[in-house]
Design a protein around this motif. Structure first.
Motif, mmCIF file in Angstrom:
data_model
loop_
_atom_site.group_PDB
_atom_site.id
_atom_site.type_symbol
_atom_site.label_atom_id
_atom_site.label_comp_id
_atom_site.label_asym_id
_atom_site.label_seq_id
_atom_site.Cartn_x
_atom_site.Cartn_y
_atom_site.Cartn_z
ATOM 1 N N LEU A 83 0.833 -1.201 0.000
ATOM 2 C CA LEU A 83 0.000 0.000 0.000
ATOM 3 C C LEU A 83 0.872 1.258 0.000
ATOM 4 O O LEU A 83 0.549 2.251 -0.650
ATOM 5 N N ALA A 84 1.995 1.198 0.721
ATOM 6 C CA ALA A 84 2.925 2.328 0.735
ATOM 7 C C ALA A 84 3.494 2.564 -0.661
ATOM 8 O O ALA A 84 3.607 3.716 -1.118
ATOM 9 N N LEU A 85 3.830 1.483 -1.379
ATOM 10 C CA LEU A 85 4.319 1.610 -2.746
ATOM 11 C C LEU A 85 3.238 2.198 -3.657
ATOM 12 O O LEU A 85 3.506 3.040 -4.520
ATOM 13 N N LEU A 140 -7.192 -4.408 -3.321
ATOM 14 C CA LEU A 140 -7.353 -3.395 -2.280
ATOM 15 C C LEU A 140 -8.738 -2.758 -2.304
ATOM 16 O O LEU A 140 -9.275 -2.378 -1.262
ATOM 17 N N LEU A 141 -9.319 -2.612 -3.497
ATOM 18 C CA LEU A 141 -10.651 -2.006 -3.603
ATOM 19 C C LEU A 141 -11.674 -2.771 -2.779
ATOM 20 O O LEU A 141 -12.635 -2.200 -2.267
ATOM 21 N N VAL A 142 -11.440 -4.062 -2.646
ATOM 22 C CA VAL A 142 -12.369 -4.915 -1.892
ATOM 23 C C VAL A 142 -11.993 -4.975 -0.421
ATOM 24 O O VAL A 142 -12.855 -4.860 0.460
ATOM 25 N N THR A 143 -10.701 -5.123 -0.146
ATOM 26 C CA THR A 143 -10.271 -5.363 1.237
ATOM 27 C C THR A 143 -9.971 -4.084 2.019
ATOM 28 O O THR A 143 -10.154 -4.037 3.227
ATOM 29 N N HIS A 144 -9.483 -3.041 1.329
ATOM 30 C CA HIS A 144 -9.100 -1.808 2.024
ATOM 31 C C HIS A 144 -9.606 -0.578 1.255
ATOM 32 O O HIS A 144 -8.808 0.254 0.789
ATOM 33 N N ALA A 149 -8.933 5.033 -1.129
ATOM 34 C CA ALA A 149 -9.427 6.406 -1.263
ATOM 35 C C ALA A 149 -8.379 7.409 -0.787
ATOM 36 O O ALA A 149 -8.161 8.441 -1.421
ATOM 37 N N THR A 150 -7.703 7.087 0.305
ATOM 38 C CA THR A 150 -6.653 7.969 0.824
ATOM 39 C C THR A 150 -5.482 8.062 -0.147
ATOM 40 O O THR A 150 -4.923 9.138 -0.367
ATOM 41 N N ALA A 151 -5.119 6.926 -0.759
ATOM 42 C CA ALA A 151 -4.001 6.917 -1.700
ATOM 43 C C ALA A 151 -4.290 7.774 -2.926
ATOM 44 O O ALA A 151 -3.372 8.351 -3.517
ATOM 45 N N HIS A 152 -5.564 7.888 -3.306
ATOM 46 C CA HIS A 152 -5.932 8.656 -4.494
ATOM 47 C C HIS A 152 -6.125 10.155 -4.209
ATOM 48 O O HIS A 152 -6.383 10.922 -5.145
#
Length: 285
Positions: A83-85, A140-144, A149-152
């Motif tokens: 997620l950081a990447l 990630l769209l399903v699990t987190h 949303a924060t990453a975008h």
């Protein structure tokens, strides 16, 4: 007389102590940042080598030459590292798009450039795999969803500013600019990654220009002017053809009648003159 108790006065912390603590904190922060960067680089190398995000934390640790304990000091697990990447990649895209759209004067042109750049950044490259976006992002769209949303957010903020500029200039209509910006982003990103649309017997990829035309129609309510000007005249349908043919025939007949009318008038005039001359001759005789 009773003694008056006096509260002890706390002496301020010596400046040297503050400097020492700050120096220690900065050094610890720098070491932590370096360790985190080593883990990120190791994960990027594994993705490039394997073409997938299917690897273990142990492989990341071994590739980074750090300890497992150190990894879990900074990340809750492999997904958090990936997620950081993912966030870093999106943040870099936002910076690049902002730099390339900053010089534009026309707000719609700036938005078009942003859509093209985002489409291109999201498109799969021939011979190159991007599992971080094609596999992990979908997972990630399903699990987190909240983390996605924060990453975008950096990209969403940029596109919202571009939509708002177009609205303020009177070039677009968007009652909810942020939601409109989100729709434009998702259209560009997911269309770029989607399989080619079937057209006839063969697949045909949807181009960045088609994506922009679609988005432009959504915020302006009309197709691009260049398309309307260059579009060929529509062929009449079978039901419309007889009616159009009848109208054309009437116009042709009217033109022919108009052309014949002067000739008939001249002939009638000559007939009257002949009859008058004949009558005059008979009278004289």
């Amino acid at each position: 007389m009773s003694a008056v108790s006096v509260e002890p006065v706390e002496s301020p912390e010596p400046a040297w102590r503050q400097r020492a603590v700050e120096r220690s904190t900065r050094a610890a922060k720098l070491r932590a940042e370096q360790r985190v960067q080593h883990f990120l680089e190791a994960a990027q190398e594994l993705i490039a080598d394997k073409g997938t995000t299917d690897f273990t934390v142990q492989e990341i640790v071994e590739r980074s030459r750090q300890s497992l304990r150190s990894f879990y000091q900074h990340f809750g697990g492999k997904d958090e590292l990936l997620l950081a990447l993912f966030e870093d990649a999106l943040a870099r895209s936002a910076v690049e798009i902002q730099a390339k759209t900053a010089a534009g004067c026309d707000p719609l042109e700036r938005l078009r450039i942003a859509v093209d750049l985002l489409y291109d950044a999201s498109s799969p490259r021939e011979g190159q795999q991007s599992p971080l976006f094609t596999d992990f992002a979908i997972q990630l769209l399903v699990t987190h969803p909240d983390q996605v949303a924060t990453a975008h957010l950096p990209l969403l903020s940029l596109f919202t500013e571009l939509v708002e500029a177009a609205v303020a200039d009177g070039r677009a209509v968007a009652p909810k600019p942020r939601r409109t910006a989100s729709l434009i982003m998702q259209t560009a990103m997911f269309t770029a990654q989607a399989p080619a649309a079937p057209v006839g017997s063969s697949p045909s990829p949807i181009s960045a220009q088609e994506v922009w035309d679609f988005c432009l129609g959504g915020i302006t309510g009309s197709a691009p002017r260049t398309d309307r000007e260059s579009a060929p005249a529509a062929e009449p349908t079978p039901a419309e053809a007889p009616a159009k043919d009848a109208v054309a025939a009437k116009k042709t007949a009217a033109k022919r009648t108009t052309k014949r009318a002067p000739a008939k008038t001249a002939a009638a005039g000559r007939g009257k003159a002949d009859r008058a001359a004949k009558a005059a001759t008979q009278t004289e005789g």
